[in-house]
Design an enzyme around this catalytic site. Structure first.
Site, PDB file in Angstrom:
ATOM      1  N   ASN A 136      17.054  19.164  72.168  1.00 47.67           N
ATOM      2  CA  ASN A 136      17.021  17.970  71.313  1.00 47.67           C
ATOM      3  C   ASN A 136      16.947  16.672  72.106  1.00 47.67           C
ATOM      4  O   ASN A 136      16.402  15.684  71.624  1.00 47.67           O
ATOM      5  CB  ASN A 136      18.284  18.002  70.430  1.00 47.67           C
ATOM      6  CG  ASN A 136      18.583  16.667  69.798  1.00 47.67           C
ATOM      7  OD1 ASN A 136      17.893  16.240  68.867  1.00 47.67           O
ATOM      8  ND2 ASN A 136      19.594  15.971  70.318  1.00 47.67           N
ATOM      9  N   GLY A 160      23.210  10.936  67.219  1.00 50.47           N
ATOM     10  CA  GLY A 160      22.129  11.278  66.296  1.00 50.47           C
ATOM     11  C   GLY A 160      22.060  12.737  65.885  1.00 50.47           C
ATOM     12  O   GLY A 160      23.056  13.350  65.474  1.00 50.47           O
ATOM     13  N   TYR A 212       4.767   8.188  74.042  1.00 50.25           N
ATOM     14  CA  TYR A 212       5.773   8.929  73.262  1.00 50.25           C
ATOM     15  C   TYR A 212       5.073  10.048  72.487  1.00 50.25           C
ATOM     16  O   TYR A 212       5.535  11.198  72.482  1.00 50.25           O
ATOM     17  CB  TYR A 212       6.553   8.005  72.310  1.00 50.25           C
ATOM     18  CG  TYR A 212       7.551   8.795  71.487  1.00 50.25           C
ATOM     19  CD1 TYR A 212       8.673   9.371  72.074  1.00 50.25           C
ATOM     20  CD2 TYR A 212       7.339   9.012  70.115  1.00 50.25           C
ATOM     21  CE1 TYR A 212       9.570  10.133  71.327  1.00 50.25           C
ATOM     22  CE2 TYR A 212       8.232   9.769  69.358  1.00 50.25           C
ATOM     23  CZ  TYR A 212       9.341  10.332  69.978  1.00 50.25           C
ATOM     24  OH  TYR A 212      10.224  11.095  69.248  1.00 50.25           O
ATOM     25  N   THR A 246      18.909   7.036  63.524  1.00 46.80           N
ATOM     26  CA  THR A 246      19.869   7.390  64.583  1.00 46.80           C
ATOM     27  C   THR A 246      19.885   6.221  65.577  1.00 46.80           C
ATOM     28  O   THR A 246      19.482   5.114  65.235  1.00 46.80           O
ATOM     29  CB  THR A 246      19.404   8.669  65.311  1.00 46.80           C
ATOM     30  OG1 THR A 246      18.117   8.387  65.888  1.00 46.80           O
ATOM     31  CG2 THR A 246      19.282   9.862  64.369  1.00 46.80           C
ATOM     32  N   PRO A 286      10.493  16.020  62.859  1.00 48.94           N
ATOM     33  CA  PRO A 286      10.894  15.015  61.860  1.00 48.94           C
ATOM     34  C   PRO A 286      10.022  13.763  61.886  1.00 48.94           C
ATOM     35  O   PRO A 286       9.435  13.409  62.908  1.00 48.94           O
ATOM     36  CB  PRO A 286      12.333  14.653  62.284  1.00 48.94           C
ATOM     37  CG  PRO A 286      12.722  15.617  63.362  1.00 48.94           C
ATOM     38  CD  PRO A 286      11.442  16.080  63.980  1.00 48.94           C
ATOM     39  N   GLY A 287      10.017  13.101  60.742  1.00 47.74           N
ATOM     40  CA  GLY A 287       9.548  11.714  60.668  1.00 47.74           C
ATOM     41  C   GLY A 287      10.723  10.800  60.965  1.00 47.74           C
ATOM     42  O   GLY A 287      11.578  11.136  61.796  1.00 47.74           O
ATOM     43  N   VAL A 290      14.049   9.234  61.346  1.00 49.57           N
ATOM     44  CA  VAL A 290      15.459   9.611  61.208  1.00 49.57           C
ATOM     45  C   VAL A 290      16.297   8.437  61.719  1.00 49.57           C
ATOM     46  O   VAL A 290      16.079   7.957  62.841  1.00 49.57           O
ATOM     47  CB  VAL A 290      15.816  10.862  62.048  1.00 49.57           C
ATOM     48  CG1 VAL A 290      17.192  11.386  61.655  1.00 49.57           C
ATOM     49  CG2 VAL A 290      14.760  11.948  61.908  1.00 49.57           C
TER      50      VAL A 290
HETATM   51  P1  NDP Z   1      19.458   9.369  69.678  1.00 47.28           P
HETATM   52  O1  NDP Z   1      19.054   8.234  70.569  1.00 47.28           O
HETATM   53  O2  NDP Z   1      20.493   9.108  68.642  1.00 47.28           O
HETATM   54  O3  NDP Z   1      19.933  10.608  70.567  1.00 47.28           O
HETATM   55  C1  NDP Z   1      19.246  10.974  71.746  1.00 47.28           C
HETATM   56  C2  NDP Z   1      20.099  11.967  72.520  1.00 47.28           C
HETATM   57  O4  NDP Z   1      19.356  12.417  73.662  1.00 47.28           O
HETATM   58  C3  NDP Z   1      21.387  11.372  73.029  1.00 47.28           C
HETATM   59  O5  NDP Z   1      22.431  12.300  72.828  1.00 47.28           O
HETATM   60  C4  NDP Z   1      21.131  11.170  74.514  1.00 47.28           C
HETATM   61  O6  NDP Z   1      22.356  11.382  75.221  1.00 47.28           O
HETATM   62  C5  NDP Z   1      20.151  12.292  74.828  1.00 47.28           C
HETATM   63  N1  NDP Z   1      19.293  11.986  75.957  1.00 47.28           N
HETATM   64  C6  NDP Z   1      18.286  11.080  76.001  1.00 47.28           C
HETATM   65  N2  NDP Z   1      17.738  11.050  77.216  1.00 47.28           N
HETATM   66  C7  NDP Z   1      18.422  11.949  77.977  1.00 47.28           C
HETATM   67  C8  NDP Z   1      18.337  12.358  79.329  1.00 47.28           C
HETATM   68  N3  NDP Z   1      17.423  11.837  80.160  1.00 47.28           N
HETATM   69  N4  NDP Z   1      19.201  13.291  79.786  1.00 47.28           N
HETATM   70  C9  NDP Z   1      20.115  13.832  78.953  1.00 47.28           C
HETATM   71  N5  NDP Z   1      20.246  13.493  77.648  1.00 47.28           N
HETATM   72  C10 NDP Z   1      19.414  12.549  77.178  1.00 47.28           C
HETATM   73  O7  NDP Z   1      18.111   9.878  69.010  1.00 47.28           O
HETATM   74  P2  NDP Z   1      17.794  11.090  67.986  1.00 47.28           P
HETATM   75  O8  NDP Z   1      18.988  11.855  67.650  1.00 47.28           O
HETATM   76  O9  NDP Z   1      16.969  10.527  66.911  1.00 47.28           O
HETATM   77  O10 NDP Z   1      16.802  11.944  68.924  1.00 47.28           O
HETATM   78  C11 NDP Z   1      16.957  13.318  69.172  1.00 47.28           C
HETATM   79  C12 NDP Z   1      15.570  13.955  69.285  1.00 47.28           C
HETATM   80  O11 NDP Z   1      14.888  13.812  68.050  1.00 47.28           O
HETATM   81  C13 NDP Z   1      14.668  13.338  70.346  1.00 47.28           C
HETATM   82  O12 NDP Z   1      13.980  14.369  71.017  1.00 47.28           O
HETATM   83  C14 NDP Z   1      13.684  12.495  69.526  1.00 47.28           C
HETATM   84  O13 NDP Z   1      12.466  12.317  70.175  1.00 47.28           O
HETATM   85  C15 NDP Z   1      13.569  13.364  68.297  1.00 47.28           C
HETATM   86  N6  NDP Z   1      13.069  12.723  67.090  1.00 47.28           N
HETATM   87  C16 NDP Z   1      13.716  11.620  66.579  1.00 47.28           C
HETATM   88  C17 NDP Z   1      13.222  11.012  65.437  1.00 47.28           C
HETATM   89  C18 NDP Z   1      13.835   9.772  64.860  1.00 47.28           C
HETATM   90  O14 NDP Z   1      13.168   9.100  64.052  1.00 47.28           O
HETATM   91  N7  NDP Z   1      15.062   9.432  65.210  1.00 47.28           N
HETATM   92  C19 NDP Z   1      12.059  11.566  64.735  1.00 47.28           C
HETATM   93  C20 NDP Z   1      11.465  12.699  65.379  1.00 47.28           C
HETATM   94  C21 NDP Z   1      11.970  13.262  66.500  1.00 47.28           C
HETATM   95  P3  NDP Z   1      22.899  10.510  76.446  1.00 47.28           P
HETATM   96  O15 NDP Z   1      22.330   9.132  76.306  1.00 47.28           O
HETATM   97  O16 NDP Z   1      24.384  10.594  76.327  1.00 47.28           O
HETATM   98  O17 NDP Z   1      22.386  11.242  77.629  1.00 47.28           O
HETATM   99  C1  8X3 Z   2      10.227   9.728  66.094  1.00 46.53           C
HETATM  100  C2  8X3 Z   2       9.436   9.404  64.872  1.00 46.53           C
HETATM  101  O1  8X3 Z   2       7.510   7.968  64.036  1.00 46.53           O
HETATM  102  O2  8X3 Z   2       9.280   6.850  65.252  1.00 46.53           O
HETATM  103  O3  8X3 Z   2       9.689  10.805  66.758  1.00 46.53           O
HETATM  104  O4  8X3 Z   2       7.707   8.250  66.400  1.00 46.53           O
HETATM  105  S1  8X3 Z   2       8.430   8.058  65.171  1.00 46.53           S
END
Ligand code: NDP
Ligand code: 8X3
Length: 249
Positions: free
Chosen positions: A83, A13, A149, A184, A179-180, A182
C-alpha cells in the site's frame, strides 16, 4: 482471523484503516512505515498482536533487513498488502522536479518490487499466500500533470499482472485494488503540506474514505481460497473516470 498480514504504509490513510479493520478480526499484523511514533501508537491501541517495522521502501537493503528481522511468531506471512506510496507534486513535465519523479518511481514502483521480492520466499516455499497491490485509477488513465505518478501506477498494474502469471504455478493469489479519489493524507503529501489545496481536491463531492478501501481489501482476503479478486476499480459515485467529477455547485 488466523492470518499473519504485512501492510506497508500503515501509518496513515488506507493502510491505517486496513490495519484497524484487520486487528478487530484478530489478524496478526506487521505494520510498516517511516513514522515510528505512529507505528508505536497503533501497536499500543490495536487489540491484536502487532509487530512494527520502520523502513523506507525505497531503500533496498533496509527492506530486506527488515523482513529478515521478523520474529518467528510473525512468519510466515500469509497476506502482503503493498500500500505504501504517494504522489509528489502535480506539475507538467516541463516544470516538474526530478526529485519528485525519483520519489514516485523509487517509492511507488521499486518499493513495491523490493517488498514483494523480500517476502516472496515465505509464500513460494509453502505454495500459499496472497498479494494485494494498491494501484489507482491513475494506473489506467493519464490525467493532465499526472505524468510520472500515473506512470508509477501503470507500472503497478503491469507488475500485478506479471506476478499473477509467474506465481500461478505456486497457487498464490495476486490482486489489485484501484481507487479513485480517497480522502487521506495523499493530497497533503502531493502538495507538500498545502492543506487548503489538498482540501480543495475533495471539496464539493463525497470522496471515498480510507475505510471504503479497507472494506474492499477485507472482501478480497475473505474470498474463498479458490477465488482471486484480480482487479477491483473503486470510485466515488461522483467520479466517472480519472478526470470527470460531478462537483456540487
Ligand atoms: P497517505 O499519504 O495517507 O498514506 C501513505 C502511506 O504510505 C503512509 O503510511 C506512508 O508512511 C507510506 N509511505 C509513503 N512513502 C513511503 C516510503 N518511501 N517508505 C515507506 N512508507 C511510505 O495516502 P493513501 O493512504 O491515500 O495512499 C496509500 C496508497 O493508495 C498509495 O499507494 C496511493 O498511491 C494509493 N492511492 C491513493 C488514492 C487517494 O486518492 N488517496 C487513490 C488511489 C490510490 P510514512 O510516511 O510513515 O512512511
Ligand atoms: C490517486 C488518485 O486521481 O489523485 O491515485 O491520482 S488520483
Amino acid at each position: 482471523m488466523n492470518k499473519t498480514i504485512l501492510i506497508t504504509g500503515a501509518t496513515s490513510g488506507i493502510g491505517k484503516a486496513t490495519a484497524e479493520f484487520l486487528a478487530s478480526q484478530g489478524a496478526r499484523l506487521i505494520l510498516c512505515g517511516r513514522r515510528q511514533e505512529r507505528l508505536d501508537a497503533l501497536k499500543e491501541e490495536l487489540p491484536t498482536e502487532v509487530h512494527t517495522l520502520n523502513f523506507d521502501v525505497r531503500n533496498r537493503a533496509a527492506v530486506f533487513e527488515a523482513i529478515d528481522s521478523l520474529p518467528d511468531a510473525f512468519t510466515p506471512i500469509d497476506v502482503l498488502i503493498n500500500n505504501a506510496g504517494n504522489a509528489h507534486g502535480l506539475d507538467d513535465v516541463v516544470g516538474a522536479d526530478l526529485d519528485d519523479w525519483d520519489a514516485m518511481i523509487d517509492g511507488n514502483v521499486k518499493g513495491v518490487m523490493y517488498v514483494t521480492k523480500a517476502i516472496l520466499p515465505q509464500m513460494t516455499e509453502r505454495k500459499k499466500g496472497h498479494i494485494i497491490n494498491i494501484g489507482s485509477i491513475a494506473g489506467f488513465e493519464v490525467y493532465p500533470k499526472g505524468n510520472v505518478y500515473c506512470a508509477s501506477k501503470f507500472a503497478i498494474d503491469a507488475f500485478t499482472k506479471g506476478l499473477r502469471i509467474d506465481l500461478n504455478p505456486y497457487g498464490i493469489r495476486v490482486g489489485a485494488i484501484n481507487p479513485g479519489l480517497v480522502e487521506t493524507e495523499f493530497s497533503e503529501v502531493r502538495f507538500k503540506g498545502d492543506e487548503d489545496r489538498a482540501a480543495s481536491v475533495y471539496s464539493k463531492l463525497d470522496a471515498l474514505q480510507a475505510e471504503d478501501i479497507a472494506n474492499t481489501i477485507l472482501f478480497m482476503i475473505h474470498a474463498p481460497e479458490h477465488v482471486t479478486l484480480a482487479d477491483i476499480t473503486i470510485l466515488p459515485t461522483a467520479q466517472a473516470n480519472a478526470t470527470v467529477l460531478n462537483k456540487r455547485v
